[in-house]
Scaffold this motif. Structure first.
Motif, mmCIF file in Angstrom:
data_model
loop_
_atom_site.group_PDB
_atom_site.id
_atom_site.type_symbol
_atom_site.label_atom_id
_atom_site.label_comp_id
_atom_site.label_asym_id
_atom_site.label_seq_id
_atom_site.Cartn_x
_atom_site.Cartn_y
_atom_site.Cartn_z
ATOM 1 N N VAL A 18 0.828 -1.134 0.165
ATOM 2 C CA VAL A 18 0.103 -0.024 -0.102
ATOM 3 C C VAL A 18 1.151 1.182 -0.081
ATOM 4 N N PRO A 19 0.388 2.314 -0.769
ATOM 5 C CA PRO A 19 1.169 3.593 -0.620
ATOM 6 C C PRO A 19 1.464 3.955 0.554
ATOM 7 N N ARG A 20 2.936 4.810 0.740
ATOM 8 C CA ARG A 20 3.274 5.396 1.918
ATOM 9 C C ARG A 20 3.508 6.765 1.378
ATOM 10 N N HIS A 21 2.293 7.774 1.498
ATOM 11 C CA HIS A 21 2.451 8.898 1.205
ATOM 12 C C HIS A 21 3.131 9.808 2.294
ATOM 13 N N GLY A 158 1.823 3.035 -9.289
ATOM 14 C CA GLY A 158 1.282 1.859 -8.545
ATOM 15 C C GLY A 158 -0.323 1.600 -8.866
ATOM 16 N N LEU A 159 -0.704 0.379 -8.873
ATOM 17 C CA LEU A 159 -2.063 0.131 -9.227
ATOM 18 C C LEU A 159 -2.693 -0.879 -8.111
ATOM 19 N N ALA A 160 -3.683 -0.784 -7.654
ATOM 20 C CA ALA A 160 -4.616 -1.444 -6.711
ATOM 21 C C ALA A 160 -5.444 -2.401 -7.657
ATOM 22 N N LEU A 161 -4.912 -3.509 -8.527
ATOM 23 C CA LEU A 161 -5.462 -4.300 -9.461
ATOM 24 C C LEU A 161 -6.762 -4.829 -8.859
ATOM 25 N N PRO A 162 -7.860 -4.937 -9.440
ATOM 26 C CA PRO A 162 -9.221 -5.812 -9.324
ATOM 27 C C PRO A 162 -9.062 -7.048 -10.019
ATOM 28 N N GLN A 163 -9.655 -8.130 -9.430
ATOM 29 C CA GLN A 163 -9.639 -9.351 -9.937
ATOM 30 C C GLN A 163 -9.915 -9.379 -11.325
ATOM 31 N N TRP A 187 -7.656 -7.850 -6.133
ATOM 32 C CA TRP A 187 -6.435 -8.816 -6.790
ATOM 33 C C TRP A 187 -5.338 -8.551 -5.949
ATOM 34 N N GLY A 188 -4.717 -7.321 -5.817
ATOM 35 C CA GLY A 188 -3.653 -6.892 -5.227
ATOM 36 C C GLY A 188 -2.850 -5.671 -5.858
ATOM 37 N N GLY A 189 -1.723 -5.463 -5.053
ATOM 38 C CA GLY A 189 -1.045 -4.125 -5.665
ATOM 39 C C GLY A 189 0.037 -4.518 -6.598
ATOM 40 N N HIS A 190 0.272 -3.707 -7.617
ATOM 41 C CA HIS A 190 1.269 -4.064 -8.650
ATOM 42 C C HIS A 190 1.858 -2.782 -9.094
ATOM 43 N N ALA A 191 2.976 -2.794 -9.550
ATOM 44 C CA ALA A 191 3.864 -1.781 -9.903
ATOM 45 C C ALA A 191 4.306 -1.827 -11.579
ATOM 46 N N VAL A 192 4.127 -0.699 -12.319
ATOM 47 C CA VAL A 192 4.371 -0.823 -13.522
ATOM 48 C C VAL A 192 4.839 0.648 -14.140
ATOM 49 N N PRO A 193 5.438 0.491 -15.356
ATOM 50 C CA PRO A 193 6.065 1.858 -15.705
ATOM 51 C C PRO A 193 5.037 2.206 -16.885
ATOM 52 N N ILE A 194 4.516 3.379 -17.036
ATOM 53 C CA ILE A 194 3.991 3.664 -18.160
ATOM 54 C C ILE A 194 4.825 4.268 -19.143
ATOM 55 N N ALA A 220 -9.409 4.940 -11.890
ATOM 56 C CA ALA A 220 -10.136 3.935 -11.187
ATOM 57 C C ALA A 220 -9.256 3.184 -10.201
ATOM 58 N N TYR A 221 -8.009 2.668 -10.584
ATOM 59 C CA TYR A 221 -7.163 1.761 -9.807
ATOM 60 C C TYR A 221 -5.830 2.295 -9.561
ATOM 61 N N CYS A 222 -5.076 3.497 -10.134
ATOM 62 C CA CYS A 222 -3.981 4.006 -9.681
ATOM 63 C C CYS A 222 -4.001 4.687 -8.727
ATOM 64 N N ASP A 223 -3.101 4.362 -7.562
ATOM 65 C CA ASP A 223 -3.036 5.090 -6.236
ATOM 66 C C ASP A 223 -1.840 5.495 -6.080
#
Length: 257
Positions: A18-21, A158-163, A187-194, A220-223
């Motif tokens: 989860v993000p640490r802001h 970072g994405l909070a991905l849905p199932q 589903w869970g958290g995932h990191a990707v580059p755009i 909707a899902y980028c946190d």
């Protein structure tokens, strides 16, 4: 036109915590808005010359936060005509140093916080490469995303991905909306580059390949999302889009000081 096959990523690993802001994190909006910067084009794409992004072990362990860094290094260097592919061992080593993951036993494979990875990348380096600075983007600000991709050669998100994303060819918000199997983080958290965008979608790198996702999916899902300033994106004092290094360093003082 050949119909794209439906994919099943349900067996792939995630690993973004989860993000640490941190309120001290630099904000890109504070830097971009007062400046007369060149507008980002309506569409742009980096890394087109890469045919094999490599998995970087993200099918086996939850090192997506470090694999995303490795994929950005690949993209920055290929667009300066000097492709460098970080060995999987280097990505695993960074993940291990950041999180305490033990490659021998598999213990502590619990993912990582993106800010921990970014700070390690800036101070220690990943695969022998350090970044200069990073700055957080304003949530939902598409202008920030476009500028980060165009000016700095990509965007680390970072994405909070849905199932529902597990079997989608293009990541999009399901018809029922962001609830049930479409709920953020189900589903869970995932990191990707755009690495690219156009009017309809964005291009990201995940699990050794490129993937499209809609702007609505991003909203909707980028946190969390970050612009990264890296000297790997600089060749002969110029970035590939012609943004000269001296000007870049001068204009970024509000961000990195």
């Amino acid at each position: 036109m050949e119909k794209r096959k439906k994919v099943d990523h349900s067996k792939m690993k995630l690993g973004k915590q989860v993000p640490r802001h941190d309120p001290r994190t630099l904000q890109l909006a504070n830097y971009l808005l007062p400046k007369a910067l060149p507008p980002a084009p309506a569409e742009y794409m980096w890394g087109a010359a890469i045919t094999d992004w490599t998995m970087m072990d993200n099918d086996q362990i939850g090192d997506c936060t470090c694999a995303a860094a490795g994929h950005l290094i690949m993209e920055w260097t290929v667009d300066n005509n000097n492709l460098y592919t970080p060995p999987s061992a280097d990505i695993i080593s960074a993940y291990s140093q950041i999180t305490g993951y033990d490659p021998q036993t598999g213990a502590n494979d619990n993912g990582a916080a993106e800010t921990d990875v970014l700070n390690f990348w800036r101070t220690t380096g990943i695969s022998g490469r350090q970044i200069y600075a990073y700055a957080a983007l304003e949530p939902g600000n598409h202008f920030n995303i476009q500028q980060a991709v165009y000016m700095f050669g990509g965007c680390y998100i970072g994405l909070a991905l849905p199932q529902s994303a597990q079997t989608q060819t293009v990541w999009s918000v399901p018809p029922g909306g962001a609830i049930g199997s479409g709920a953020p983080g189900s589903w869970g958290g995932h990191a990707v580059p755009i690495i690219g965008y156009d009017q309809n979608s964005l291009t990201v790198v995940t699990w050794g390949d490129t993937k499209q996702m809609t702007w609505e999916f991003l909203d909707a899902y980028c946190d969390e999302s970050y612009a990264i300033i890296s000297l790997d994106f600089i060749s002969n004092n110029q970035s590939p889009n012609g943004f000269d290094l001296a000007t870049l360093q001068a204009d970024l003082q509000d961000v990195i000081s």
